[in-house]
Enzyme design. Sequence first.
Site, PDB file in Angstrom:
ATOM      1  N   LYS A 235      37.247  34.679  42.882  1.00  0.00           N
ATOM      2  CA  LYS A 235      37.066  33.342  43.462  1.00  0.00           C
ATOM      3  C   LYS A 235      36.352  33.486  44.796  1.00  0.00           C
ATOM      4  CE  LYS A 235      39.066  28.921  43.074  1.00  0.00           C
ATOM      5  NZ  LYS A 235      40.223  28.096  42.861  1.00  0.00           N
TER       6      LYS A 235
ATOM      7  N   THR B  96      52.651  46.639  24.905  1.00  0.00           N
ATOM      8  CA  THR B  96      51.427  46.190  25.572  1.00  0.00           C
ATOM      9  C   THR B  96      51.077  47.201  26.662  1.00  0.00           C
ATOM     10  OG1 THR B  96      52.674  44.954  27.212  1.00  0.00           O
ATOM     11  CG2 THR B  96      52.038  43.765  25.225  1.00  0.00           C
TER      12      THR B  96
END
Length: 531
Positions: A431, A181
């Site tokens: 956020k 990965t």
Amino acid sequence: MFESTMMDIPLTIDMILDRARHAAADVEVVSRQPDRRLHKTTYGAIAERTEKLARALIDAGIQPRDRVATLMWNHAQHLECYLGIPLAGAVIHTLNLRLHPDEIAFIARDAQDRFLVVDEVLLPLFEAFRSQYPFEKVIVVGTTKPLPPEAIDYEDFLKRGTPGIALPKIQETDPLGCCYTSGTTGKPKGVVYSHRSTILHSLVTALPDSLDLSMDDCLMAVVPMFHVNAWGLPYTATLVGTRQILPGPFLDAASLVDLMETEKVTVAAGVPTIWMSIREELDARPRELKARMVVGGAAAPEKLIRDFDRMGLQLIQAWGMTETSPVGLVSRLSPAAQLLPVDEQYKLRAKQGRPAPLVQVRVCNEEGEVPLDGKTSGELQIRGPWITQRYASGVVDQRWTDDGYFKTGDVANLDALGYVQLTDRTADLIKSGGEWIASQVLENAIMGHPAVREAAVIGVPHPKWSERPLAVVVLKPGCKANADDLRDHLAPHFAKFQLPDAFVFADTIPRTSAGKFKKTDLRQEYCNWTW
Ligand code: AMP
């Protein structure tokens, strides 16, 4: 007992090779060499050399399940390794040449690679990490100069295999290949594909509703063979008998467009950056091309899809991960979608798509599976016969649900037609004042502005809102736009709080080895931004 009467024949690499040996023996494989000349061979010749390679590996002591690494561009000898290493019962481990040498050494050590097959043009890169990991044997492809004493020329190596040496009997669940990965959130982790998963993935990705490959096609995989096996395309194309064009080290737009034109490529595959540079090349020097172009690895903005349609080129978005072999979703218009107004169709084509056959997906948040409203977001989860069920080397990770789905870390929604739309990576969500802002949706919208080449949006610490979005924008050469222009362009489509507070104009955006925006670098660069 009433039992199936069908033959129990394992799904192994031999099935792909059989096609190369027989039905597709005369089909061409064309590779661009480091001296830019085109090397032409056939699947038949490749199949023969593949067997020699397998026998030479066994003669040299390679045992079933041993790892043999490759450090190579896209070309015919790499395809021989794709086929020949698994035929010897061993596991091909494609090393990503765009990684830092230390990282390549880490990955080779983690996989315990025994041999390395390396392009001569990449020997300087090998030199940069060879002291960190001792391969038992180094086999060099494309030799033009004297080799270091411990290395051996690939052509000489092929001659070493004892002709009669028996090839091992392979089970379909045996390991075939291994990729790591990209490790944006930690150390790279190994994923190991089996013979069975590779055959099934190849069969399904060839289907008309997936990547649609047949013997009538000519495929150019621009996506490197060292990144998730070039999306499995070398295997799919060989299984189907598709003519292949392998671009070697020349991935600049002019070289690629030249190959597409002269070799009459009908299907090409690559990350959005490649298609963006090809769009610029075709804008500057229009050509007569007719191809389907698969785009994945990062989101393809709607504007890019529209621009290529105008040039007679069809961009098809697909989604996948190293963990998913990689093809999981493909965005083709379903019969119902084809009845929608054109603008709606473009919106669907810019989504990541619908699951490939044999793959199941769902989108879940704290309340369970999200409604099919194309709005409510959750995490994309996936399962199927070519999705990994763990990482290699005993790495423990909480990425699987109790009922066996892989948690992708991608934030998505699902619509009534079954299309998944990715809105972010969980790690990239912003956020602000307790409300989530999806950075990828903003990026795609900014990239819809005619003056913008590319844009990445990150969350930057803010004293009042905890985080606010900042957009890093690269303009197209010769084009102008300022922050107000971009804000006006976005305003009709977003709530006010979602609009970036700052637009920074840059020359480039840092990218990972796989062509994704490297947001960790951007966050680092702008962490002290004063609002
Ligand atoms: P990798 O394992 O390096 O191939 O990265 C997989 C990740 O790339 C996925 O989890 C997605 O975040 C991203 N990705 C792949 N394809 C797409 C796509 N078509 N659109 C948006 N993101 C994508």
